[in-house]
Design a protein around this motif. Structure first.
Motif, PDB file in Angstrom:
ATOM      1  N   SER A 176     100.268 -37.792 -16.766  1.00 39.12           N
ATOM      2  CA  SER A 176      98.771 -38.397 -17.095  1.00 39.12           C
ATOM      3  C   SER A 176      98.758 -38.503 -18.495  1.00 39.12           C
ATOM      4  N   VAL A 177      99.142 -37.545 -19.392  1.00 42.54           N
ATOM      5  CA  VAL A 177      98.908 -37.721 -20.752  1.00 42.54           C
ATOM      6  C   VAL A 177      99.994 -39.018 -21.390  1.00 42.54           C
ATOM      7  N   PHE A 178     101.079 -39.122 -20.683  1.00 39.21           N
ATOM      8  CA  PHE A 178     102.265 -40.230 -20.895  1.00 39.21           C
ATOM      9  C   PHE A 178     101.103 -41.472 -20.767  1.00 39.21           C
ATOM     10  N   PHE A 179     100.466 -41.870 -19.677  1.00 40.00           N
ATOM     11  CA  PHE A 179     100.008 -42.829 -19.570  1.00 40.00           C
ATOM     12  C   PHE A 179      98.606 -43.112 -20.418  1.00 40.00           C
ATOM     13  N   TYR A 180      97.930 -42.129 -20.841  1.00 43.59           N
ATOM     14  CA  TYR A 180      96.898 -42.196 -21.517  1.00 43.59           C
ATOM     15  C   TYR A 180      97.145 -42.288 -23.259  1.00 43.59           C
ATOM     16  N   GLU A 181      98.202 -41.626 -23.674  1.00 43.72           N
ATOM     17  CA  GLU A 181      98.577 -41.489 -24.989  1.00 43.72           C
ATOM     18  C   GLU A 181      99.676 -42.662 -25.182  1.00 43.72           C
ATOM     19  N   ILE A 182     100.733 -42.937 -24.528  1.00 47.04           N
ATOM     20  CA  ILE A 182     101.581 -43.675 -24.753  1.00 47.04           C
ATOM     21  C   ILE A 182     101.393 -44.988 -24.356  1.00 47.04           C
ATOM     22  N   MET A 183     101.113 -45.253 -23.026  1.00 45.80           N
ATOM     23  CA  MET A 183     100.840 -46.632 -22.405  1.00 45.80           C
ATOM     24  C   MET A 183      99.512 -47.089 -22.468  1.00 45.80           C
ATOM     25  N   ASN A 184      98.540 -46.095 -22.984  1.00 49.87           N
ATOM     26  CA  ASN A 184      97.072 -46.636 -23.239  1.00 49.87           C
ATOM     27  C   ASN A 184      96.364 -46.955 -21.912  1.00 49.87           C
ATOM     28  N   SER A 185      97.150 -46.614 -20.859  1.00 48.96           N
ATOM     29  CA  SER A 185      96.460 -46.905 -19.489  1.00 48.96           C
ATOM     30  C   SER A 185      95.695 -45.941 -19.021  1.00 48.96           C
ATOM     31  N   CYS A 190      93.960 -41.303 -15.478  1.00 44.82           N
ATOM     32  CA  CYS A 190      92.779 -40.283 -14.787  1.00 44.82           C
ATOM     33  C   CYS A 190      92.890 -40.406 -13.262  1.00 44.82           C
ATOM     34  N   GLN A 191      93.742 -41.401 -12.787  1.00 43.24           N
ATOM     35  CA  GLN A 191      94.031 -41.452 -11.404  1.00 43.24           C
ATOM     36  C   GLN A 191      95.137 -40.410 -11.003  1.00 43.24           C
ATOM     37  N   VAL A 192      96.270 -40.448 -11.908  1.00 40.76           N
ATOM     38  CA  VAL A 192      97.287 -39.326 -11.730  1.00 40.76           C
ATOM     39  C   VAL A 192      96.904 -37.915 -11.758  1.00 40.76           C
ATOM     40  N   ALA A 193      95.883 -37.501 -12.837  1.00 40.98           N
ATOM     41  CA  ALA A 193      95.489 -36.103 -13.003  1.00 40.98           C
ATOM     42  C   ALA A 193      94.256 -36.089 -11.964  1.00 40.98           C
ATOM     43  N   ASN A 225      91.272 -32.429 -19.283  1.00 38.93           N
ATOM     44  CA  ASN A 225      91.464 -33.799 -19.629  1.00 38.93           C
ATOM     45  C   ASN A 225      90.871 -34.661 -19.061  1.00 38.93           C
ATOM     46  N   LEU A 226      90.341 -34.570 -17.645  1.00 41.06           N
ATOM     47  CA  LEU A 226      89.734 -35.484 -17.044  1.00 41.06           C
ATOM     48  C   LEU A 226      88.098 -35.606 -17.573  1.00 41.06           C
ATOM     49  N   ALA A 227      87.774 -34.661 -17.901  1.00 38.93           N
ATOM     50  CA  ALA A 227      86.214 -34.347 -18.583  1.00 38.93           C
ATOM     51  C   ALA A 227      86.308 -35.423 -19.830  1.00 38.93           C
ATOM     52  N   LEU A 228      87.307 -35.129 -20.570  1.00 37.85           N
ATOM     53  CA  LEU A 228      87.220 -35.595 -21.719  1.00 37.85           C
ATOM     54  C   LEU A 228      87.589 -37.132 -21.821  1.00 37.85           C
ATOM     55  N   TRP A 229      88.594 -37.535 -20.755  1.00 35.33           N
ATOM     56  CA  TRP A 229      88.891 -38.942 -20.561  1.00 35.33           C
ATOM     57  C   TRP A 229      87.917 -39.765 -19.940  1.00 35.33           C
ATOM     58  N   THR A 230      87.152 -39.021 -19.111  1.00 42.43           N
ATOM     59  CA  THR A 230      85.990 -39.748 -18.206  1.00 42.43           C
ATOM     60  C   THR A 230      84.906 -40.098 -19.433  1.00 42.43           C
ATOM     61  N   SER A 231      84.575 -39.087 -20.070  1.00 40.48           N
ATOM     62  CA  SER A 231      83.782 -39.351 -21.316  1.00 40.48           C
ATOM     63  C   SER A 231      84.015 -40.617 -22.012  1.00 40.48           C
ATOM     64  N   GLU A 232      85.197 -40.518 -22.421  1.00 38.11           N
ATOM     65  CA  GLU A 232      85.690 -41.767 -23.504  1.00 38.11           C
ATOM     66  C   GLU A 232      85.643 -43.185 -22.682  1.00 38.11           C
ATOM     67  N   LEU A 233      86.062 -42.981 -21.375  1.00 38.18           N
ATOM     68  CA  LEU A 233      86.002 -44.180 -20.654  1.00 38.18           C
ATOM     69  C   LEU A 233      84.379 -44.865 -20.417  1.00 38.18           C
ATOM     70  N   THR A 234      83.623 -43.878 -20.407  1.00 35.01           N
ATOM     71  CA  THR A 234      82.181 -44.153 -20.371  1.00 35.01           C
ATOM     72  C   THR A 234      81.421 -44.324 -21.531  1.00 35.01           C
ATOM     73  N   GLY A 235      82.050 -44.313 -22.654  1.00 32.34           N
ATOM     74  CA  GLY A 235      81.524 -44.669 -24.031  1.00 32.34           C
ATOM     75  C   GLY A 235      81.122 -43.256 -24.545  1.00 32.34           C
ATOM     76  N   GLY A 236      81.447 -42.100 -24.132  1.00 31.10           N
ATOM     77  CA  GLY A 236      81.071 -40.926 -24.909  1.00 31.10           C
ATOM     78  C   GLY A 236      81.795 -40.858 -26.160  1.00 31.10           C
ATOM     79  N   GLU A 237      81.257 -39.788 -26.732  1.00 32.03           N
ATOM     80  CA  GLU A 237      81.633 -39.371 -28.200  1.00 32.03           C
ATOM     81  C   GLU A 237      82.759 -38.421 -28.446  1.00 32.03           C
ATOM     82  N   ALA A 238      83.286 -37.905 -26.952  1.00 29.40           N
ATOM     83  CA  ALA A 238      84.192 -36.684 -27.344  1.00 29.40           C
ATOM     84  C   ALA A 238      85.489 -37.400 -27.355  1.00 29.40           C
ATOM     85  N   SER A 239      86.400 -36.894 -28.095  1.00 28.59           N
ATOM     86  CA  SER A 239      87.703 -37.364 -28.428  1.00 28.59           C
ATOM     87  C   SER A 239      88.720 -35.989 -28.342  1.00 28.59           C
ATOM     88  N   LYS A 240      89.779 -36.375 -28.001  1.00 33.26           N
ATOM     89  CA  LYS A 240      90.517 -35.206 -28.046  1.00 33.26           C
ATOM     90  C   LYS A 240      91.213 -34.832 -29.496  1.00 33.26           C
TER      91      LYS A 240
END
Length: 248
Positions: A176-185, A190-193, A225-240
């Protein structure tokens, strides 16, 4: 005491002394004995290299962040770029060495499903580390190899390991980290996690929490990670935070 046992004892001593370069040398020696590593041995093998490369990955991230703030072409920028390339050369050397050892001495000897998943996952990790700092065709090649290794590990894990197995969860986390950070998918990440978390939770509820107590940390990392990524996908200010490594 047999040579294999001596090497493991020395690696554990080096770990306790936080001499990770020495630990790596001992575990390379063990790998070249061409043995099917047990759980303790493969853990030592992984930890030694991870601590060695972890510091260099952190250094690269800091240098890259600083470089982005500099004006391109000025003296400080030129010096920074040269230093970053030095760190990248060190990272590349470690990654290629690990990948060579895994290909020659670890995967061919991995007789259990758990060992196969562990080393295919590790192969995916080190190609991912290469993709982190690479560019162009080199980045694509590393990313392709990383994904293939992770997918191979997932195929084996799906038939050989329980959904709540710690290694299977760590694999899902890193994929899931690979998809998020390397593939920008981000949605795929989020689906994998989420799938891994839900399947593990169902298994744990069925078997009882005490059975899979070692999987708790991986479950928490997936949830974080799901909490962080969901926040970022919905426009939240959290960042890794780059200082927090949430991989397995």
């Amino acid at each position: 005491m047999e040579e294999r046992e001596k090497v493991v004892c020395l690696a554990k001593l080096a770990q306790q002394a936080e001499r990770y370069d020495d630990m790596v040398e001992f575990m390379k020696k063990l790998a070249r004995m061409d043995v099917d590593m047990n759980a303790e041995e493969r853990h030592l093998f992984s930890v030694g290299f991870k601590n060695t490369i972890g510091a260099k990955r952190a250094s690269w991230r800091i240098i890259n962040s600083l470089e982005e703030k500099l004006t391109s072409g000025d003296q400080a920028g030129v010096m920074m770029d040269a230093y970053k390339k030095k760190v990248e050369d060190e990272l590349r050397k470690i990654c290629n060495e690990v990948l060579s050892i895994i290909a020659i001495h670890c995967l061919p000897l991995a007789n259990s499903g758990e060992n196969a998943v562990f080393f295919y996952k590790m192969k995916g990790d080190y190609y991912r580390y290469l993709a982190e700092f690479s560019t162009g065709t080199e980045k694509k090649a590393a990313a392709d190899q990383s994904l293939m290794a992770y997918q191979h590990a997932m195929v084996v894990a799906s038939t050989e390991l329980s959904p709540a197995n710690q290694i299977r969860l760590g694999l899902a986390l890193n994929l899931s980290v690979f998809f998020y950070e390397i593939m920008n998918s981000h949605e795929r990440a989020c689906q994998v996690a989420q799938q891994a978390f839900d399947e593990a939770l169902t298994e744990i509820k069925s078997a009882g929490e005490g059975v899979y107590k070692d999987s708790t940390l991986m479950m928490q990392f997936l949830k974080d990670n799901l909490a962080l990524w969901t926040s970022e996908l919905t426009g939240g200010e959290a960042s890794k935070d780059d200082d927090v490594d949430m991989e397995g």
